[in-house]
Design an enzyme around this catalytic site. Structure first.
Site, mmCIF file in Angstrom:
data_model
loop_
_atom_site.group_PDB
_atom_site.id
_atom_site.type_symbol
_atom_site.label_atom_id
_atom_site.label_comp_id
_atom_site.label_asym_id
_atom_site.label_seq_id
_atom_site.Cartn_x
_atom_site.Cartn_y
_atom_site.Cartn_z
ATOM 1 N N GLU A 172 10.288 -11.263 41.742
ATOM 2 C CA GLU A 172 10.056 -10.354 42.859
ATOM 3 C C GLU A 172 8.583 -9.935 42.835
ATOM 4 O OE1 GLU A 172 11.997 -6.038 44.191
ATOM 5 O OE2 GLU A 172 11.824 -6.545 42.069
ATOM 6 N N LYS A 189 15.888 -8.288 50.596
ATOM 7 C CA LYS A 189 16.623 -7.481 49.613
ATOM 8 C C LYS A 189 17.530 -6.460 50.303
ATOM 9 C CE LYS A 189 15.503 -4.597 45.547
ATOM 10 N NZ LYS A 189 14.332 -4.012 44.832
ATOM 11 N N CYS A 228 16.338 -8.098 42.106
ATOM 12 C CA CYS A 228 16.169 -6.911 41.266
ATOM 13 C C CYS A 228 17.353 -5.942 41.331
ATOM 14 C CB CYS A 228 14.860 -6.211 41.636
ATOM 15 S SG CYS A 228 14.263 -5.049 40.374
#
Length: 313
Positions: free
Chosen positions: A40, A149, A185
């Site tokens: 990321e 995300k 993440c």
């Protein structure tokens, strides 16, 4: 499939970070990689204004990554930032412009979280100030897709939703006959995304990450990566930013990475685990193990809907 985990440490200059992508991809390709996974925020680390950095998926930075992939004959996943679609987060964010490139996953579209309390209190930002935290996926034959995300990191005193607009659509791509699901993440704390990707056919789920440092955070990262592999009975490749060499960056409070990338197999065994330093290596992922795991450990098939609990005593 031959998978390279590129545990790098990004800086604040996208051009310099692109050089890291070039060198790591060339090295991985020389070692026979089919897929190179970067963390990321490969484009630019956290801790600085991201609005001026953001570019679309057909912008110069993504074009350069696509050129590298084509030149080296490998697929690449790398974290970048794209412009937000609206100035403030909404309860039902619009789909990414590249959503049509991904397989239809309508059964899991409802996984998008409700607007977080932190986001709802944030002052309105202009579209230029807000971004999406995007995974760029490019293949050597020129195909391109992106995953935005879904779960934003509003935890441990950090409010990602202050400047980042949430995505809403899970994405799976195919690399070397292996179906690869995408997560980023903080997504790793939400099992339903991983089981949804698995039910849609993912053999491997890659999780590019820039993990925040702090007490207990390494243990959480390792546990979560293993747990999600067991939940999904899939390989999970959790690829983190290396720990920054500059103590001021590492201690800034922004999630700038702790390293410790790892691959976990569908039975929960750790195949390989890195330390905190930059590292790039190629590893073999055998999708046939996924079928064996889902036969022996049929948690996806055995799971049942749970009624709303009620207090009885």
């Amino acid at each position: 499939m031959r998978l390279a985990m590129a545990q790098i440490s990004s800086g604040t200059d996208p051009a310099e970070n692109l050089e890291l992508v070039v060198s790591a991809t060339e090295r991985a390709a020389a070692d026979g990689a089919d897929l190179v996974v970067f963390p990321e925020a490969t484009m630019c680390r956290f801790g600085v204004k991201l609005g001026p950095i953001a570019e679309p998926l057909d912008g110069p930075w993504a074009d350069a990554v696509a050129g590298i992939a084509a030149q080296c004959g490998v697929s690449v996943v790398a974290g970048m930032f794209t412009p937000a679609l609206s100035p403030v987060a909404s309860l039902a964010p619009a789909l990414s412009p590249v959503a049509s490139l991904a397989p239809a996953l309508s059964p899991v579209a409802s996984l998008a979280p409700a607007l977080s309390p932190v986001a709802s209190l944030a002052p309105e930002l202009s579209p230029r100030e807000r971004v999406r935290n995007t995974l760029l996926v490019v293949t050597p034959d020129g195909r391109r897709a992106g995953y935005d995300k879904i779960h934003l990191y509003d935890a441990f005193g950090f409010a990602e939703s202050r400047t980042v607009e949430a995505g809403s659509e899970p994405v799976i791509v195919t690399v070397a006959d292996c179906r690869v699901g995408l997560a980023t993440c903080y997504d790793i704390r939400f099992p339903r995304l991983f089981t949804a990707l698995a039910r849609a056919g993912a053999d491997l789920i890659v999780v590019p990450t820039s993990w925040g440092a702090g007490p207990g955070k390494l243990r959480q990262w390792q546990t979560l990566a293993t747990a999600r592999a067991l939940d999904a009975t899939a390989f999970v490749a959790a690829v983190g930013q290396a720990e920054p060499s500059d103590p001021a960056v590492a201690e800034s409070g922004a999630p700038t990475g702790i390293g410790h990338s790892q691959i976990t197999d569908p039975f929960g065994s750790v195949v390989v685990a890195y330390d905190s330093e930059p590292r790039i290596e190629v590893h073999t992922v055998d999708p046939t193990v996924v079928g064996k795991a889902r036969t022996a450990l049929a948690v996806l098939e055995n799971e049942r809907d749970i009624a709303e609990p009620r207090l009885t005593l």
